[in-house]
Design an enzyme around this catalytic site. Structure first.
Site, PDB file in Angstrom:
ATOM      1  N   ARG A   1       0.846  -1.205   0.000  1.00 40.21           N
ATOM      2  CA  ARG A   1       0.000   0.000   0.000  1.00 40.21           C
ATOM      3  C   ARG A   1       0.881   1.255   0.000  1.00 40.21           C
ATOM      4  O   ARG A   1       1.091   1.873  -1.032  1.00 40.21           O
ATOM      5  CB  ARG A   1      -0.960  -0.047   1.209  1.00 40.21           C
ATOM      6  CG  ARG A   1      -2.149   0.882   1.118  1.00 40.21           C
ATOM      7  CD  ARG A   1      -1.887   2.307   1.538  1.00 40.21           C
ATOM      8  NE  ARG A   1      -1.402   2.435   2.910  1.00 40.21           N
ATOM      9  CZ  ARG A   1      -0.893   3.567   3.395  1.00 40.21           C
ATOM     10  NH1 ARG A   1      -0.780   4.641   2.629  1.00 40.21           N
ATOM     11  NH2 ARG A   1      -0.450   3.630   4.636  1.00 40.21           N
ATOM     12  N   ASP A   2       1.445   1.601   1.161  1.00 37.34           N
ATOM     13  CA  ASP A   2       2.286   2.800   1.227  1.00 37.34           C
ATOM     14  C   ASP A   2       3.478   2.651   0.285  1.00 37.34           C
ATOM     15  O   ASP A   2       3.907   3.602  -0.365  1.00 37.34           O
ATOM     16  CB  ASP A   2       2.755   3.002   2.678  1.00 37.34           C
ATOM     17  CG  ASP A   2       3.160   4.426   2.990  1.00 37.34           C
ATOM     18  OD1 ASP A   2       3.708   5.075   2.102  1.00 37.34           O
ATOM     19  OD2 ASP A   2       2.943   4.870   4.131  1.00 37.34           O
TER      20      ASP A   2
ATOM     21  N   HIS B   1       3.929   4.591  12.827  1.00 36.28           N
ATOM     22  CA  HIS B   1       4.105   4.429  11.375  1.00 36.28           C
ATOM     23  C   HIS B   1       5.164   5.444  10.974  1.00 36.28           C
ATOM     24  O   HIS B   1       4.869   6.624  10.773  1.00 36.28           O
ATOM     25  CB  HIS B   1       2.748   4.708  10.700  1.00 36.28           C
ATOM     26  CG  HIS B   1       2.757   4.746   9.208  1.00 36.28           C
ATOM     27  ND1 HIS B   1       2.247   3.736   8.420  1.00 36.28           N
ATOM     28  CD2 HIS B   1       3.177   5.691   8.329  1.00 36.28           C
ATOM     29  CE1 HIS B   1       2.353   4.052   7.137  1.00 36.28           C
ATOM     30  NE2 HIS B   1       2.925   5.246   7.065  1.00 36.28           N
TER      31      HIS B   1
ATOM     32  N   HIS C   1       8.196   7.001   8.640  1.00 38.74           N
ATOM     33  CA  HIS C   1       8.922   7.075   7.368  1.00 38.74           C
ATOM     34  C   HIS C   1      10.389   7.351   7.695  1.00 38.74           C
ATOM     35  O   HIS C   1      10.724   7.762   8.806  1.00 38.74           O
ATOM     36  CB  HIS C   1       8.296   8.138   6.460  1.00 38.74           C
ATOM     37  CG  HIS C   1       7.027   7.650   5.823  1.00 38.74           C
ATOM     38  ND1 HIS C   1       6.983   7.164   4.543  1.00 38.74           N
ATOM     39  CD2 HIS C   1       5.772   7.523   6.319  1.00 38.74           C
ATOM     40  CE1 HIS C   1       5.745   6.774   4.263  1.00 38.74           C
ATOM     41  NE2 HIS C   1       4.983   6.978   5.331  1.00 38.74           N
TER      42      HIS C   1
ATOM     43  N   CYS D   1       4.159   9.111   0.474  1.00 40.91           N
ATOM     44  CA  CYS D   1       2.807   9.584   0.208  1.00 40.91           C
ATOM     45  C   CYS D   1       2.860  10.565  -0.950  1.00 40.91           C
ATOM     46  O   CYS D   1       3.687  11.474  -0.959  1.00 40.91           O
ATOM     47  CB  CYS D   1       2.241  10.260   1.453  1.00 40.91           C
ATOM     48  SG  CYS D   1       0.631  11.002   1.169  1.00 40.91           S
TER      49      CYS D   1
ATOM     50  N   ASN E   1       8.749   4.113   4.055  1.00 44.51           N
ATOM     51  CA  ASN E   1       8.647   3.744   5.466  1.00 44.51           C
ATOM     52  C   ASN E   1       9.962   3.161   5.947  1.00 44.51           C
ATOM     53  O   ASN E   1      10.780   2.703   5.144  1.00 44.51           O
ATOM     54  CB  ASN E   1       7.570   2.664   5.663  1.00 44.51           C
ATOM     55  CG  ASN E   1       6.187   3.181   5.385  1.00 44.51           C
ATOM     56  OD1 ASN E   1       5.682   3.073   4.287  1.00 44.51           O
ATOM     57  ND2 ASN E   1       5.581   3.776   6.386  1.00 44.51           N
TER      58      ASN E   1
HETATM   59  P1  HMG Z   1     -12.915  14.371  -3.425  1.00 44.51           P
HETATM   60  O1  HMG Z   1     -12.593  14.869  -4.790  1.00 44.51           O
HETATM   61  O2  HMG Z   1     -13.227  15.363  -2.364  1.00 44.51           O
HETATM   62  O3  HMG Z   1     -14.069  13.291  -3.459  1.00 44.51           O
HETATM   63  O4  HMG Z   1     -11.690  13.460  -2.962  1.00 44.51           O
HETATM   64  P2  HMG Z   1     -15.528  13.376  -3.986  1.00 44.51           P
HETATM   65  O5  HMG Z   1     -16.385  12.702  -2.981  1.00 44.51           O
HETATM   66  O6  HMG Z   1     -15.876  14.779  -4.407  1.00 44.51           O
HETATM   67  O7  HMG Z   1     -15.465  12.446  -5.304  1.00 44.51           O
HETATM   68  C1  HMG Z   1     -14.652  12.786  -6.417  1.00 44.51           C
HETATM   69  C2  HMG Z   1     -14.513  11.544  -7.283  1.00 44.51           C
HETATM   70  O8  HMG Z   1     -13.799  10.529  -6.560  1.00 44.51           O
HETATM   71  C3  HMG Z   1     -15.842  10.911  -7.672  1.00 44.51           C
HETATM   72  O9  HMG Z   1     -15.653  10.259  -8.910  1.00 44.51           O
HETATM   73  C4  HMG Z   1     -16.024   9.846  -6.608  1.00 44.51           C
HETATM   74  O10 HMG Z   1     -16.876   8.792  -7.022  1.00 44.51           O
HETATM   75  C5  HMG Z   1     -14.607   9.354  -6.428  1.00 44.51           C
HETATM   76  P3  HMG Z   1     -16.140  10.960 -10.287  1.00 44.51           P
HETATM   77  O11 HMG Z   1     -17.607  11.206 -10.095  1.00 44.51           O
HETATM   78  O12 HMG Z   1     -15.351  12.233 -10.403  1.00 44.51           O
HETATM   79  O13 HMG Z   1     -15.789   9.916 -11.313  1.00 44.51           O
HETATM   80  N1  HMG Z   1     -14.385   8.787  -5.087  1.00 44.51           N
HETATM   81  C6  HMG Z   1     -13.887   7.576  -4.873  1.00 44.51           C
HETATM   82  N2  HMG Z   1     -13.474   6.603  -5.703  1.00 44.51           N
HETATM   83  C7  HMG Z   1     -13.020   5.461  -5.137  1.00 44.51           C
HETATM   84  N3  HMG Z   1     -12.922   5.282  -3.792  1.00 44.51           N
HETATM   85  C8  HMG Z   1     -13.316   6.231  -2.948  1.00 44.51           C
HETATM   86  C9  HMG Z   1     -13.829   7.440  -3.475  1.00 44.51           C
HETATM   87  N4  HMG Z   1     -14.284   8.576  -2.922  1.00 44.51           N
HETATM   88  C10 HMG Z   1     -14.631   9.391  -3.923  1.00 44.51           C
HETATM   89  N5  HMG Z   1     -13.223   6.038  -1.633  1.00 44.51           N
HETATM   90  C11 HMG Z   1     -10.896  11.613  -1.672  1.00 44.51           C
HETATM   91  C12 HMG Z   1     -11.661  12.918  -1.666  1.00 44.51           C
HETATM   92  C13 HMG Z   1     -10.655  11.236  -0.239  1.00 44.51           C
HETATM   93  C14 HMG Z   1     -11.739  10.550  -2.359  1.00 44.51           C
HETATM   94  C15 HMG Z   1      -9.568  11.784  -2.462  1.00 44.51           C
HETATM   95  O14 HMG Z   1      -8.916  12.952  -2.017  1.00 44.51           O
HETATM   96  C16 HMG Z   1      -8.666  10.601  -2.275  1.00 44.51           C
HETATM   97  O15 HMG Z   1      -8.946   9.534  -2.767  1.00 44.51           O
HETATM   98  N6  HMG Z   1      -7.562  10.763  -1.561  1.00 44.51           N
HETATM   99  C17 HMG Z   1      -6.693   9.647  -1.252  1.00 44.51           C
HETATM  100  C18 HMG Z   1      -5.334  10.113  -1.055  1.00 44.51           C
HETATM  101  C19 HMG Z   1      -4.439   8.968  -0.654  1.00 44.51           C
HETATM  102  O16 HMG Z   1      -4.704   7.815  -0.891  1.00 44.51           O
HETATM  103  N7  HMG Z   1      -3.293   9.353  -0.063  1.00 44.51           N
HETATM  104  C20 HMG Z   1      -2.320   8.408   0.351  1.00 44.51           C
HETATM  105  C21 HMG Z   1      -2.729   7.625   1.538  1.00 44.51           C
HETATM  106  S1  HMG Z   1      -2.538   8.503   3.082  1.00 44.51           S
HETATM  107  C22 HMG Z   1      -0.936   8.101   3.569  1.00 44.51           C
HETATM  108  O17 HMG Z   1      -0.187   7.525   2.823  1.00 44.51           O
HETATM  109  C23 HMG Z   1      -0.514   8.411   4.976  1.00 44.51           C
HETATM  110  C24 HMG Z   1      -0.324   7.153   5.832  1.00 44.51           C
HETATM  111  O18 HMG Z   1       0.629   6.281   5.232  1.00 44.51           O
HETATM  112  C25 HMG Z   1       0.168   7.546   7.235  1.00 44.51           C
HETATM  113  C26 HMG Z   1       1.377   8.493   7.214  1.00 44.51           C
HETATM  114  O19 HMG Z   1       2.398   8.181   6.554  1.00 44.51           O
HETATM  115  O20 HMG Z   1       1.284   9.504   7.920  1.00 44.51           O
HETATM  116  C27 HMG Z   1      -1.625   6.374   6.023  1.00 44.51           C
HETATM  117 MG    MG Z   2       2.768   6.529   5.287  1.00 44.73          MG
END
Ligand code: HMG
Ligand code: MG
Length: 303
Positions: free
Chosen positions: A16-17, A207, A209, A240, A249
Protein backbone atom coordinates in the site's frame (compact mmCIF):
# COMPACT_ATOMS: atom_id res chain seq x y z
CA UNK A 1 15.54 1.78 29.85
CA UNK A 2 11.91 0.99 30.64
CA UNK A 3 10.63 -2.50 29.89
CA UNK A 4 10.49 -3.31 26.19
CA UNK A 5 7.49 -5.24 24.91
CA UNK A 6 8.20 -8.96 24.74
CA UNK A 7 6.50 -9.26 21.34
CA UNK A 8 5.84 -6.75 18.60
CA UNK A 9 3.19 -6.93 15.91
CA UNK A 10 4.45 -5.61 12.57
CA UNK A 11 1.99 -4.51 9.94
CA UNK A 12 3.55 -4.74 6.50
CA UNK A 13 2.85 -1.64 4.40
CA UNK A 14 4.82 -2.30 1.23
CA UNK A 15 1.87 -3.19 -1.01
CA UNK A 16 0.00 0.00 0.00
CA UNK A 17 2.29 2.80 1.23
CA UNK A 18 5.18 1.18 -0.60
CA UNK A 19 3.56 1.33 -4.02
CA UNK A 20 1.01 4.15 -3.89
CA UNK A 21 3.38 6.86 -5.16
CA UNK A 22 4.88 4.91 -8.05
CA UNK A 23 4.13 6.26 -11.49
CA UNK A 24 4.47 2.97 -13.35
CA UNK A 25 1.49 0.75 -12.56
CA UNK A 26 2.47 -2.43 -10.77
CA UNK A 27 0.28 -5.20 -12.21
CA UNK A 28 -2.36 -6.59 -9.88
CA UNK A 29 -0.90 -10.15 -9.76
CA UNK A 30 2.47 -8.68 -8.74
CA UNK A 31 0.86 -6.77 -5.86
CA UNK A 32 -1.00 -9.85 -4.66
CA UNK A 33 2.15 -11.92 -5.19
CA UNK A 34 4.13 -9.53 -2.98
CA UNK A 35 1.65 -10.01 -0.13
CA UNK A 36 1.61 -13.78 -0.67
CA UNK A 37 5.41 -14.03 -0.70
CA UNK A 38 5.72 -11.81 2.39
CA UNK A 39 3.09 -13.78 4.28
CA UNK A 40 5.24 -16.90 3.82
CA UNK A 41 8.02 -15.17 5.76
CA UNK A 42 5.79 -15.07 8.84
CA UNK A 43 4.09 -11.68 8.47
CA UNK A 44 0.39 -11.83 9.27
CA UNK A 45 -0.82 -8.24 9.32
CA UNK A 46 -0.92 -6.23 6.09
CA UNK A 47 -1.69 -2.59 5.33
CA UNK A 48 -2.56 -4.15 2.01
CA UNK A 49 -4.49 -1.78 -0.25
CA UNK A 50 -6.44 1.49 -0.40
CA UNK A 51 -10.00 2.23 -1.40
CA UNK A 52 -9.44 5.78 -2.57
CA UNK A 53 -10.15 7.76 -5.70
CA UNK A 54 -8.39 6.26 -8.73
CA UNK A 55 -7.95 9.80 -10.02
CA UNK A 56 -6.12 10.78 -6.81
CA UNK A 57 -3.97 7.64 -6.58
CA UNK A 58 -4.10 5.56 -9.80
CA UNK A 59 -1.71 2.94 -8.42
CA UNK A 60 -4.30 1.87 -5.82
CA UNK A 61 -7.19 1.49 -8.27
CA UNK A 62 -7.14 -2.32 -8.05
CA UNK A 63 -7.58 -2.88 -4.29
CA UNK A 64 -10.42 -5.39 -4.58
CA UNK A 65 -8.62 -7.39 -7.28
CA UNK A 66 -5.42 -7.45 -5.26
CA UNK A 67 -7.24 -8.84 -2.23
CA UNK A 68 -8.92 -11.46 -4.41
CA UNK A 69 -5.46 -12.70 -5.37
CA UNK A 70 -4.22 -13.08 -1.81
CA UNK A 71 -3.98 -16.55 -0.35
CA UNK A 72 -5.46 -16.25 3.13
CA UNK A 73 -3.17 -17.92 5.61
CA UNK A 74 -4.34 -18.62 9.15
CA UNK A 75 -4.27 -15.57 11.36
CA UNK A 76 -3.88 -13.15 8.48
CA UNK A 77 -5.35 -9.64 8.74
CA UNK A 78 -5.69 -7.57 5.57
CA UNK A 79 -6.37 -3.87 6.08
CA UNK A 80 -7.68 -1.46 3.45
CA UNK A 81 -7.23 2.28 3.81
CA UNK A 82 -10.59 4.04 3.67
CA UNK A 83 -10.97 7.85 3.39
CA UNK A 84 -14.79 8.07 3.27
CA UNK A 85 -18.04 6.10 3.14
CA UNK A 86 -17.52 5.15 -0.50
CA UNK A 87 -14.20 3.62 0.52
CA UNK A 88 -15.84 1.74 3.38
CA UNK A 89 -18.43 0.22 1.05
CA UNK A 90 -15.73 -0.88 -1.40
CA UNK A 91 -13.56 -2.29 1.38
CA UNK A 92 -16.42 -4.31 2.88
CA UNK A 93 -17.39 -5.64 -0.56
CA UNK A 94 -13.78 -6.68 -1.16
CA UNK A 95 -13.69 -8.69 2.08
CA UNK A 96 -11.11 -6.78 4.15
CA UNK A 97 -10.47 -7.87 7.72
CA UNK A 98 -9.88 -4.33 8.85
CA UNK A 99 -9.83 -0.75 7.70
CA UNK A 100 -7.56 2.20 8.28
CA UNK A 101 -9.32 5.53 8.66
CA UNK A 102 -7.30 8.68 8.41
CA UNK A 103 -6.90 12.25 9.35
CA UNK A 104 -3.83 14.40 9.56
CA UNK A 105 -3.00 16.77 12.39
CA UNK A 106 -2.57 19.67 9.97
CA UNK A 107 -5.22 21.15 7.71
CA UNK A 108 -3.00 21.89 4.71
CA UNK A 109 -1.69 18.34 4.32
CA UNK A 110 -5.13 16.90 5.01
CA UNK A 111 -6.76 19.10 2.37
CA UNK A 112 -4.20 18.08 -0.23
CA UNK A 113 -4.33 14.42 0.77
CA UNK A 114 -8.04 13.80 1.23
CA UNK A 115 -9.66 17.13 0.35
CA UNK A 116 -10.89 17.76 3.89
CA UNK A 117 -9.89 19.91 6.84
CA UNK A 118 -8.98 18.02 10.00
CA UNK A 119 -12.41 18.79 11.40
CA UNK A 120 -14.10 17.51 8.24
CA UNK A 121 -12.08 14.31 8.16
CA UNK A 122 -12.84 13.66 11.85
CA UNK A 123 -16.54 13.93 10.96
CA UNK A 124 -16.02 11.49 8.06
CA UNK A 125 -14.33 9.08 10.44
CA UNK A 126 -17.17 9.41 12.95
CA UNK A 127 -19.63 8.45 10.25
CA UNK A 128 -17.53 5.51 9.11
CA UNK A 129 -17.28 4.28 12.71
CA UNK A 130 -21.05 4.40 13.09
CA UNK A 131 -21.53 2.29 9.95
CA UNK A 132 -18.58 -0.12 10.03
CA UNK A 133 -19.50 -3.80 10.46
CA UNK A 134 -18.75 -4.95 13.99
CA UNK A 135 -16.38 -7.72 12.95
CA UNK A 136 -13.93 -5.40 11.18
CA UNK A 137 -10.87 -4.10 12.95
CA UNK A 138 -10.47 -0.35 12.71
CA UNK A 139 -7.23 1.53 13.05
CA UNK A 140 -7.14 5.30 13.01
CA UNK A 141 -4.17 7.10 11.47
CA UNK A 142 -3.12 10.56 12.58
CA UNK A 143 -0.72 11.68 9.87
CA UNK A 144 1.75 14.56 10.11
CA UNK A 145 1.96 13.61 13.78
CA UNK A 146 5.24 15.47 14.27
CA UNK A 147 5.84 17.44 11.04
CA UNK A 148 3.64 18.72 8.24
CA UNK A 149 5.33 19.38 4.89
CA UNK A 150 3.47 22.71 4.66
CA UNK A 151 2.90 23.82 8.27
CA UNK A 152 6.06 22.55 9.97
CA UNK A 153 6.25 21.06 13.46
CA UNK A 154 3.01 19.95 15.04
CA UNK A 155 1.76 20.43 18.59
CA UNK A 156 1.95 17.05 20.40
CA UNK A 157 -1.01 18.05 22.60
CA UNK A 158 -3.19 18.49 19.52
CA UNK A 159 -2.11 15.16 18.06
CA UNK A 160 -2.82 13.51 21.43
CA UNK A 161 -6.28 15.09 21.46
CA UNK A 162 -7.05 13.66 18.00
CA UNK A 163 -5.73 10.24 19.00
CA UNK A 164 -7.77 10.23 22.20
CA UNK A 165 -10.92 11.28 20.31
CA UNK A 166 -10.49 8.45 17.79
CA UNK A 167 -10.14 5.96 20.64
CA UNK A 168 -13.21 7.36 22.40
CA UNK A 169 -15.12 6.92 19.14
CA UNK A 170 -14.18 3.26 18.99
CA UNK A 171 -11.08 2.67 16.85
CA UNK A 172 -9.27 -0.44 18.02
CA UNK A 173 -5.86 1.18 17.63
CA UNK A 174 -4.52 4.60 16.79
CA UNK A 175 -1.42 4.88 14.60
CA UNK A 176 0.79 7.94 14.73
CA UNK A 177 1.87 8.66 11.16
CA UNK A 178 5.27 10.32 10.87
CA UNK A 179 4.52 11.15 7.29
CA UNK A 180 7.62 13.20 6.51
CA UNK A 181 10.25 10.95 8.13
CA UNK A 182 11.74 14.05 9.69
CA UNK A 183 11.30 13.35 13.39
CA UNK A 184 14.12 12.36 15.70
CA UNK A 185 13.67 10.31 18.90
CA UNK A 186 13.33 13.62 20.80
CA UNK A 187 10.24 14.48 18.73
CA UNK A 188 8.87 10.96 19.21
CA UNK A 189 9.40 11.22 22.96
CA UNK A 190 7.64 14.56 23.17
CA UNK A 191 4.76 13.22 21.12
CA UNK A 192 4.46 10.06 23.20
CA UNK A 193 4.62 12.05 26.46
CA UNK A 194 1.31 13.60 25.47
CA UNK A 195 -0.29 10.69 23.61
CA UNK A 196 0.41 8.13 26.34
CA UNK A 197 -1.05 10.51 28.92
CA UNK A 198 -4.37 10.14 27.14
CA UNK A 199 -4.36 6.79 25.31
CA UNK A 200 -3.47 3.38 26.77
CA UNK A 201 -0.15 2.22 25.34
CA UNK A 202 -1.60 -1.06 24.07
CA UNK A 203 -3.84 0.94 21.69
CA UNK A 204 -1.02 3.01 20.18
CA UNK A 205 0.93 2.09 17.06
CA UNK A 206 3.59 3.94 15.11
CA UNK A 207 4.10 4.43 11.37
CA UNK A 208 7.52 5.89 10.66
CA UNK A 209 8.92 7.08 7.37
CA UNK A 210 12.69 7.05 7.02
CA UNK A 211 13.47 10.15 4.95
CA UNK A 212 16.13 11.43 7.35
CA UNK A 213 17.36 7.96 8.33
CA UNK A 214 15.76 8.17 11.77
CA UNK A 215 13.29 5.32 11.38
CA UNK A 216 15.16 2.72 13.43
CA UNK A 217 16.08 5.24 16.13
CA UNK A 218 12.46 6.36 16.29
CA UNK A 219 11.31 2.74 16.46
CA UNK A 220 13.63 2.26 19.43
CA UNK A 221 12.19 5.36 21.10
CA UNK A 222 8.69 3.93 20.66
CA UNK A 223 9.72 0.49 21.94
CA UNK A 224 11.21 2.10 25.04
CA UNK A 225 7.79 3.57 25.75
CA UNK A 226 6.23 0.10 25.50
CA UNK A 227 4.70 0.43 22.03
CA UNK A 228 4.19 -2.98 20.47
CA UNK A 229 2.43 -2.22 17.17
CA UNK A 230 4.30 -0.79 14.22
CA UNK A 231 4.01 -0.43 10.47
CA UNK A 232 7.06 -1.01 8.30
CA UNK A 233 7.68 -1.62 4.63
CA UNK A 234 9.84 -4.33 3.10
CA UNK A 235 12.80 -2.85 1.27
CA UNK A 236 11.94 0.60 2.68
CA UNK A 237 9.43 1.10 -0.12
CA UNK A 238 6.96 3.91 0.22
CA UNK A 239 5.93 7.51 0.42
CA UNK A 240 2.81 9.58 0.21
CA UNK A 241 2.02 11.31 -3.10
CA UNK A 242 0.92 14.39 -1.11
CA UNK A 243 4.03 14.64 1.10
CA UNK A 244 6.70 16.18 -1.13
CA UNK A 245 10.22 15.09 -0.25
CA UNK A 246 9.16 12.19 1.96
CA UNK A 247 10.60 8.78 1.18
CA UNK A 248 9.61 5.26 2.18
CA UNK A 249 8.65 3.74 5.47
CA UNK A 250 11.27 2.39 7.80
CA UNK A 251 12.34 -0.91 6.23
CA UNK A 252 10.77 -3.99 7.79
CA UNK A 253 14.16 -5.72 7.63
CA UNK A 254 15.78 -2.89 9.63
CA UNK A 255 13.07 -3.07 12.28
CA UNK A 256 13.32 -6.87 12.48
CA UNK A 257 17.09 -6.72 12.83
CA UNK A 258 16.68 -4.25 15.70
CA UNK A 259 14.05 -6.46 17.36
CA UNK A 260 16.26 -9.53 17.00
CA UNK A 261 19.12 -7.69 18.65
CA UNK A 262 16.87 -6.65 21.51
CA UNK A 263 15.42 -10.14 21.91
CA UNK A 264 11.90 -8.94 21.10
CA UNK A 265 9.76 -11.60 19.44
CA UNK A 266 8.11 -10.87 16.06
CA UNK A 267 7.57 -14.17 14.25
CA UNK A 268 9.16 -13.19 10.92
CA UNK A 269 12.10 -14.72 9.03
CA UNK A 270 14.11 -11.60 8.25
CA UNK A 271 16.43 -13.15 5.64
CA UNK A 272 13.50 -14.69 3.75
CA UNK A 273 11.76 -11.32 3.87
CA UNK A 274 14.85 -9.52 2.56
CA UNK A 275 15.04 -12.00 -0.34
CA UNK A 276 11.40 -11.37 -1.27
CA UNK A 277 11.80 -7.60 -1.05
CA UNK A 278 15.07 -7.45 -2.97
CA UNK A 279 13.62 -9.64 -5.74
CA UNK A 280 10.48 -7.49 -5.93
CA UNK A 281 12.57 -4.31 -6.17
CA UNK A 282 14.76 -5.82 -8.88
CA UNK A 283 11.73 -7.05 -10.86
CA UNK A 284 10.10 -3.60 -10.74
CA UNK A 285 13.20 -1.48 -11.13
CA UNK A 286 12.92 -0.01 -7.64
CA UNK A 287 15.78 0.79 -5.34
CA UNK A 288 16.12 -1.59 -2.41
CA UNK A 289 16.43 0.55 0.71
CA UNK A 290 17.15 -1.67 3.67
CA UNK A 291 20.63 -1.45 5.16
CA UNK A 292 20.04 -4.53 7.33
CA UNK A 293 18.54 -6.42 4.40
CA UNK A 294 21.51 -5.67 2.13
CA UNK A 295 23.97 -6.74 4.82
CA UNK A 296 22.05 -9.90 5.70
CA UNK A 297 21.78 -10.92 2.06
CA UNK A 298 25.49 -10.24 1.46
CA UNK A 299 26.51 -12.35 4.46
CA UNK A 300 24.06 -15.11 3.49
CA UNK A 301 25.59 -15.19 -0.01
CA UNK A 302 29.07 -15.72 1.47
CA UNK A 303 28.04 -18.69 3.60
P1 HMG B 1 -12.92 14.37 -3.42
O1 HMG B 1 -12.59 14.87 -4.79
O2 HMG B 1 -13.23 15.36 -2.36
O3 HMG B 1 -14.07 13.29 -3.46
O4 HMG B 1 -11.69 13.46 -2.96
P2 HMG B 1 -15.53 13.38 -3.99
O5 HMG B 1 -16.39 12.70 -2.98
O6 HMG B 1 -15.88 14.78 -4.41
O7 HMG B 1 -15.46 12.45 -5.30
C1 HMG B 1 -14.65 12.79 -6.42
C2 HMG B 1 -14.51 11.54 -7.28
O8 HMG B 1 -13.80 10.53 -6.56
C3 HMG B 1 -15.84 10.91 -7.67
O9 HMG B 1 -15.65 10.26 -8.91
C4 HMG B 1 -16.02 9.85 -6.61
O10 HMG B 1 -16.88 8.79 -7.02
C5 HMG B 1 -14.61 9.35 -6.43
P3 HMG B 1 -16.14 10.96 -10.29
O11 HMG B 1 -17.61 11.21 -10.09
O12 HMG B 1 -15.35 12.23 -10.40
O13 HMG B 1 -15.79 9.92 -11.31
N1 HMG B 1 -14.39 8.79 -5.09
C6 HMG B 1 -13.89 7.58 -4.87
N2 HMG B 1 -13.47 6.60 -5.70
C7 HMG B 1 -13.02 5.46 -5.14
N3 HMG B 1 -12.92 5.28 -3.79
C8 HMG B 1 -13.32 6.23 -2.95
C9 HMG B 1 -13.83 7.44 -3.47
N4 HMG B 1 -14.28 8.58 -2.92
C10 HMG B 1 -14.63 9.39 -3.92
N5 HMG B 1 -13.22 6.04 -1.63
C11 HMG B 1 -10.90 11.61 -1.67
C12 HMG B 1 -11.66 12.92 -1.67
C13 HMG B 1 -10.66 11.24 -0.24
C14 HMG B 1 -11.74 10.55 -2.36
C15 HMG B 1 -9.57 11.78 -2.46
O14 HMG B 1 -8.92 12.95 -2.02
C16 HMG B 1 -8.67 10.60 -2.27
O15 HMG B 1 -8.95 9.53 -2.77
N6 HMG B 1 -7.56 10.76 -1.56
C17 HMG B 1 -6.69 9.65 -1.25
C18 HMG B 1 -5.33 10.11 -1.06
C19 HMG B 1 -4.44 8.97 -0.65
O16 HMG B 1 -4.70 7.82 -0.89
N7 HMG B 1 -3.29 9.35 -0.06
C20 HMG B 1 -2.32 8.41 0.35
C21 HMG B 1 -2.73 7.63 1.54
S1 HMG B 1 -2.54 8.50 3.08
C22 HMG B 1 -0.94 8.10 3.57
O17 HMG B 1 -0.19 7.52 2.82
C23 HMG B 1 -0.51 8.41 4.98
C24 HMG B 1 -0.32 7.15 5.83
O18 HMG B 1 0.63 6.28 5.23
C25 HMG B 1 0.17 7.55 7.23
C26 HMG B 1 1.38 8.49 7.21
O19 HMG B 1 2.40 8.18 6.55
O20 HMG B 1 1.28 9.50 7.92
C27 HMG B 1 -1.62 6.37 6.02
MG1 MG C 1 2.77 6.53 5.29
Amino acid sequence: MSALPSRVSITESSSRDGLQSLGAFVPTPAKAGLINDLSRTGLRSFDAVSFVSAKAVPQMADGAEVLAGVERLEGMTLFGLVPNMKGLEAAVAAGVDGIGVLTAASDTFNERNINATVDESMHRIRRILLEVPEDLLVRGYVSTATHCPFEGEQDPGWVAHLAETLVEWGVHAVFLGETMGKATPAHVDRLLDDVLDRVPVELVGVHFHDTYGQGVANTMAALQRGIAMMDASAGGLGGCPYAPGATGNVATEDVLYLLDGLGVDHGVDVVALAEVAQRFCADHNLSYNSAAGRALLASTDRE
